[in-house]
Design an enzyme around this catalytic site. Sequence first.
Site, mmCIF file in Angstrom:
data_model
loop_
_atom_site.group_PDB
_atom_site.id
_atom_site.type_symbol
_atom_site.label_atom_id
_atom_site.label_comp_id
_atom_site.label_asym_id
_atom_site.label_seq_id
_atom_site.Cartn_x
_atom_site.Cartn_y
_atom_site.Cartn_z
ATOM 1 N N TYR A 142 7.326 -7.057 -56.905
ATOM 2 C CA TYR A 142 6.503 -7.483 -55.888
ATOM 3 C C TYR A 142 5.801 -8.652 -55.995
ATOM 4 C CZ TYR A 142 7.023 -3.613 -52.728
ATOM 5 O OH TYR A 142 7.216 -2.679 -51.769
ATOM 6 N N LYS A 191 14.852 3.090 -64.467
ATOM 7 C CA LYS A 191 16.515 2.742 -64.851
ATOM 8 C C LYS A 191 16.750 1.881 -66.064
ATOM 9 C CE LYS A 191 20.417 2.315 -62.485
ATOM 10 N NZ LYS A 191 21.374 3.609 -62.143
ATOM 11 N N ASP A 223 17.941 6.777 -59.731
ATOM 12 C CA ASP A 223 19.138 7.264 -58.773
ATOM 13 C C ASP A 223 19.135 8.916 -58.758
ATOM 14 O OD1 ASP A 223 19.902 6.994 -61.375
ATOM 15 O OD2 ASP A 223 21.970 6.564 -61.049
ATOM 16 N N ASP A 247 7.600 2.680 -54.039
ATOM 17 C CA ASP A 247 7.655 2.349 -52.726
ATOM 18 C C ASP A 247 8.824 3.126 -51.990
ATOM 19 O OD1 ASP A 247 7.064 0.854 -50.203
ATOM 20 O OD2 ASP A 247 8.993 -0.352 -50.658
ATOM 21 N N ASP A 251 8.436 7.076 -49.583
ATOM 22 C CA ASP A 251 8.837 7.320 -48.201
ATOM 23 C C ASP A 251 9.903 8.238 -48.177
ATOM 24 O OD1 ASP A 251 7.923 4.918 -47.400
ATOM 25 O OD2 ASP A 251 9.266 4.255 -45.985
HETATM 26 C C1 IPM Z 1 3.656 0.251 -48.461
HETATM 27 C C2 IPM Z 1 4.295 -0.815 -47.804
HETATM 28 C C3 IPM Z 1 3.942 -2.169 -48.244
HETATM 29 C C4 IPM Z 1 4.526 -2.294 -49.744
HETATM 30 C C5 IPM Z 1 4.469 -3.436 -47.548
HETATM 31 C C6 IPM Z 1 3.945 -3.270 -46.121
HETATM 32 C C7 IPM Z 1 3.988 -4.615 -48.255
HETATM 33 O O1 IPM Z 1 5.725 -0.552 -47.531
HETATM 34 O O2 IPM Z 1 2.604 0.368 -48.677
HETATM 35 O O3 IPM Z 1 4.591 1.345 -48.812
HETATM 36 O O4 IPM Z 1 5.790 -2.479 -49.895
HETATM 37 O O5 IPM Z 1 3.860 -1.540 -50.550
HETATM 38 MN MN MN Z 2 6.303 1.417 -48.305
#
Ligand code: IPM
Ligand code: MN
Length: 361
Positions: A142, A191, A223, A247, A251
């Site tokens: 990042y 990884k 993975d 990240d 999710d």
């Molecule tokens: C999160 C979001 C952010 C990230 C974006 C909005 C930059 O997806 O907080 O998970 O990738 O960290």
């Molecule tokens: Mn995110």
Amino acid sequence: MTYKVAVAKGDGVGPEVVDSAMSVLDKVSSVFEFEIEYREVLVGGAAYDRMGTPLPKETLDMVKDSDSVLFGAVGGSKWDNLPHESRPEKAILGLRKTLDAYSNLRPGILYPQLKDASPLKNHIVEKGFDICVVRELVGGIYFGRKRTWEGESGEMAEDVEGYSRSEIERIARKAFQLAQLRRRKVTSVDKANVLHTSRLWRKVVQEVHGEYPEVDLEHMYIDNACMQVVRDPSQFDVILTSNIFGDILSDEISMLTGSIGLLPSASMGDGKKGIYEPIHGSAPDLAGKDRVNPIGTILSAGMMLEHSFGEIEAARSIEYAIKKVFEEKYHTEDVFMEDGKLVGTKEITRLIAMNIEKGTN
Ligand code: IPM
Ligand code: MN
């Protein structure tokens, strides 16, 4: 006691979910007798439109003078073609970096009442799960060097993933310390079969583990981890991982709980100041329709009370109120189940606030 909270609502559903969290906080602060001074600041596309930058100096100054930040979400197609430095996402990335908020906690818990909202089969979720992802937040790909250039055979682009020993050490300590308070197991995800950064990651995590012998450590490739969380999420306690893997994995885990709208996060450095935000994005298609699930943001406000202000009982009362509302089968549409009562953003917020009381932890 008065806590100063910078409020960064942002774009899309950001304002709605933050308004919800503030109205629950209002109830909590009156029940538990403390004051919150809200200081609204501009971030993201909303700031770009008004000030020409996604993270204005006024916002940073206010954040520096506050005890914590409550953040909604940023981004939207309207700003997708702006240069990297002007994109709405720069607001959250810049805030994290400015506060050196390297430790990002993302708890993913299965509420038994929401079992049927999970896409996983019953025999997998009946054991329940309670995972906390500890994501490194201010390093890695990042924040590494980025560039796009004209190569000999056409356009080229690169983003560099780099980690230093000290960056890995400090996040590893956070993960082990958290595990000490939980079920004493850390799964470090990398990884290392392919990446140099992951090999350093694994070596340093292994060394830091020496300071925490009572915690079990295992290493897992990313993975495999993506597969294992779906196969049997109950095997995980604390997952320690890099910025980009965290990240993605958070999710994925959020969906196993029923909806990404449920997951909160806390981002902190070594001090008490933190950034509290749901893990979901700005969801422009849902904005302004009273349809978004505000629980991720409400729980983030709870994490703020706990981690930045030490108001533990008040934080527990928020978790209790949410469970109560689930027990009464009130659902926003993202977690709606057949025998439930469908409610919108405002109504679920009112119900949660109504259930805030003392003596629930
Ligand atoms: C999160 C979001 C952010 C990230 C974006 C909005 C930059 O997806 O907080 O998970 O990738 O960290
Ligand atoms: Mn995110």
